[in-house]
Design an enzyme around this catalytic site. Structure first.
Site, short mmCIF file in Angstrom:
data_model
loop_
_atom_site.label_atom_id
_atom_site.label_comp_id
_atom_site.label_asym_id
_atom_site.label_seq_id
_atom_site.Cartn_x
_atom_site.Cartn_y
_atom_site.Cartn_z
N ARG A 1 -50.41 67.20 49.61
CA ARG A 1 -50.24 65.99 48.80
C ARG A 1 -48.78 65.60 48.83
O ARG A 1 -47.89 66.44 48.63
CB ARG A 1 -50.69 66.22 47.36
CG ARG A 1 -50.53 65.02 46.43
CD ARG A 1 -51.18 65.32 45.07
NE ARG A 1 -50.91 64.29 44.09
CZ ARG A 1 -51.59 63.16 43.95
NH1 ARG A 1 -52.59 62.91 44.79
NH2 ARG A 1 -51.29 62.29 43.02
N SER B 1 -55.89 63.63 44.16
CA SER B 1 -56.26 63.33 45.54
C SER B 1 -55.38 64.13 46.49
O SER B 1 -54.15 64.11 46.39
CB SER B 1 -56.10 61.83 45.81
OG SER B 1 -56.43 61.52 47.14
N GLU C 1 -60.27 62.75 52.51
CA GLU C 1 -59.76 63.04 51.17
C GLU C 1 -60.54 64.18 50.51
O GLU C 1 -61.76 64.20 50.50
CB GLU C 1 -59.85 61.79 50.30
CG GLU C 1 -59.35 62.00 48.88
CD GLU C 1 -59.40 60.73 48.06
OE1 GLU C 1 -58.85 60.73 46.95
OE2 GLU C 1 -59.99 59.74 48.54
#
Length: 591
Positions: A471, A501, A538
């Site tokens: 991330r 996410s 994702e």
């Protein structure tokens, strides 16, 4: 914007109430005229309810224009009618209002003479007097008031539209927003909306660019043309930081205002590489299209050499975001170009999170729907290809979150400021609310149910054997100094209150890269076919995911280059690795 799609002047830009286009796209069946249409929303951020109502519209009966054949993006305008031939540019011409209706002068009475002479508007005095003539639609439906202002000294003319909701619109105040004969500036064919103001002092300002010869081969059939008539919508600025009751254009041709939002229409002045965020300021001159063409509706040439290549949404919150111009979303337009006719073949969206996480492009233009079954009950396509799949409400909630609900939901979960009106509209449209004016308790309960459905939809997806995800965060901002301290303290346990996410595929470049280790039994799930942005692979984690900081490798340290080489970085990594200031090694805690 001037509509250049082959329609008569009676179908010029329609005035619509200020509102944001709904997310996604709307494909309609053929109407009574036999024309098919589709609407694509532009990446417009909400702003206290007053934002530009713009979208890309397609009609199968349309001609060529700045968005390719059939497509248009119309702003409000007033024009001279061409239904009886080329305008004469005198009192014999008919005007068409924003809704395409013929305008007629209102009656002159003793109490309300028409026209009148004005030297001021409210508290604003003018350096010259104006002759002001009131008009109204021949067939009344919108109940607005129109005034045609003509300067008694220089002959400059413009229109004021007083809407029934109290909003004042100014059209064609400067030459930049007037479509006129280059050889006779007083022969104005169209007046384009240039500024709007609400009773609360909220403004929208529209900027236009005039056609020129940049990047055009001026030899051959292009030699000797005067191509300066055409106007292209360039910027739409709104969200003035300080309310102002009067129109800015009364006193300045270029308002020096602190705008919070800018929608930019780019005609090739900036790069269109999906991996490289374009700058706010234009870097180059605009590009020339392969199929230039001209219109002669108004008795002079209107030459078009440009295609809109992308639409960009910028926010201007330097104190909060750490930079003057922050790109939050873009719509990339791809064309099938040739010297005969240009067609829009794809529209791709890129969203940029507030923490710097960039979402991958997605193709917005979908394949056509299947043909209807033939009378005999057989279809020309295999039915299984178009079978309708029943989805649970939880998966539908997760799918909508992935497409456009993520920003509102995550801001709500983190306790940040969020667009409450947009949140209510989402809950109402997805049947979590039964009224658009819920009580605080009803709204809170509906949000709780909606978030729980998203989490349940996520948990229903299959587990994966991934052991590392990435991330990218943008933490080097003054407003995030406390957050940066939390993330750079070894042993700290970070609890992300929102959905988190990540990607097992690539680390999107930013000043901070989170290298997150996973243990068996973690609750992260690959969205797969449920994802709206399928290109980014994702992995989403539910709210309140706990992460323990195990080590930090700062840029310049002995181990930085070694660890950086082990990361799978995004495709633009070679150009952007110098932006990485630290790699934070973390571990997701399952309990």
């Amino acid at each position: 914007m001037l509509i250049l799609n082959g329609f008569s002047s009676a179908t010029l830009a329609l005035i619509t109430p200020p509102s944001l286009p709904k997310g996604g796209k709307a494909l309609s069946q053929s109407g009574p005229d036999g024309l098919a249409s589709i609407t694509l929303p532009l990446p417009i951020s909400a702003e206290r309810g007053f934002a530009p109502a713009l979208a890309l519209h397609y009609s199968s009966g349309g001609g060529n224009g700045p968005f390719g054949v059939g497509w248009s993006c119309a702003t409000m305008s007033i024009a001279r009618s061409t239904s009886h031939g080329v305008p004469q540019y005198n009192d014999s011409d008919e005007f068409l209002g924003p809704d395409g209706e013929v305008l007629v002068q209102t009656l002159s009475t003793g109490d309300a003479p028409n026209p009148v002479t004005c030297f001021a508007y409210g508290d604003v005095s003018f350096p010259q007097s104006y002759t002001v003539t009131r008009y109204q639609p021949r067939t009344e439906s919108s109940f607005y008031r129109l005034e045609y202002w003509v300067g008694n000294s220089n002959g400059d003319d413009f229109w004021l539209l007083h809407d029934s909701n109290g909003i004042l619109h100014l059209l064609g105040k400067t030459a930049a927003a007037r479509l006129s004969d280059p050889q006779a500036a007083s022969h104005t064919a169209q007046w384009l909306v240039e500024e709007s103001v609400t009773p609360a002092g909220e403004h929208i300002y529209y900027s236009y660019l005039a056609e020129n010869g940049d990047n055009v081969d001026l030899n051959g059939n292009e030699a000797g043309r005067d191509r300066s008539a055409m106007r292209y919508l360039s910027k739409v600025q709104y969200g003035n930081a300080t309310p102002a009751a009067d129109l800015y254009l009364w006193t300045s041709a270029t308002p020096a205002v602190q705008w919070l939002f800018t929608l930019v229409f780019d005609y090739g002045e900036r790069g269109v590489d999906p991996q490289v965020p374009p700058a706010f300021t234009a870097q180059n001159s605009w590009l020339a299209r392969q199929d230039p063409f001209s219109l002669y509706n108004y008795g002079f040439e209107i030459r078009l050499h440009r295609l809109c290549r992308q639409v960009l949404m910028f926010h201007h919150f330097p104190d909060e975001l750490g930079e003057a111009d922050t790109l939050v979303s873009r719509l990339l337009l791809e064309y099938d170009e040739n010297p005969i006719l240009t067609q829009l073949c794809a529209a791709r969206t890129l969203a940029y999170e507030g923490d710097g996480y960039r979402r991958a492009p997605v193709n917005n233009i979908m394949p056509p729907p299947p043909p209807p079954p033939m009378m005999g009950g057989n279809s020309s396509r295999p039915k299984s290809k178009w079978a309708i799949v029943e989805e649970s409400k939880q998966i539908q909630a997760l799918r909508y979150y992935s497409a456009q609900g993520y920003s509102v939901i995550n801001k709500y979960l983190r306790g940040d400021d969020y667009p409450e009106t947009q949140a209510k509209e989402t809950l109402l449209s997805r049947d979590y609310l039964s009224t658009n004016e819920p009580s605080d308790e009803e709204f809170k309960n509906a949000m709780s149910v909606y978030i729980n459905d998203i989490a349940e939809g996520l948990s229903s997806l299959p587990e994966t054997d991934h052991r590392v995800v990435y991330r990218g965060l943008k933490l080097d901002k003054p407003a995030l100094s406390d957050v940066l301290k939390e993330y750079t303290t070894i042993g700290n346990i970070i609890i992300d209150k929102a959905f988190m996410s990540t990607s097992p595929d690539k680390a999107w470049i930013n000043d901070t890269i989170l290298n997150i280790y996973l243990e068996k039994g973690h609750k992260g799930r690959i969205l797969g076919d449920v994802a709206h942005f399928k290109g980014e692979a994702e992995m989403l984690f539910p709210p309140n995911t706990k992460l323990k900081i195990e080590s930090i490798v700062n840029c310049g340290s002995q181990d930085f280059a070694s660890q950086l080489s082990k990361l799978r970085l995004s495709d633009d990594a070679t150009a952007d690795t110098n932006r990485i200031k630290r790699i934070i090694n973390m571990r997701v805690l399952n309990s």
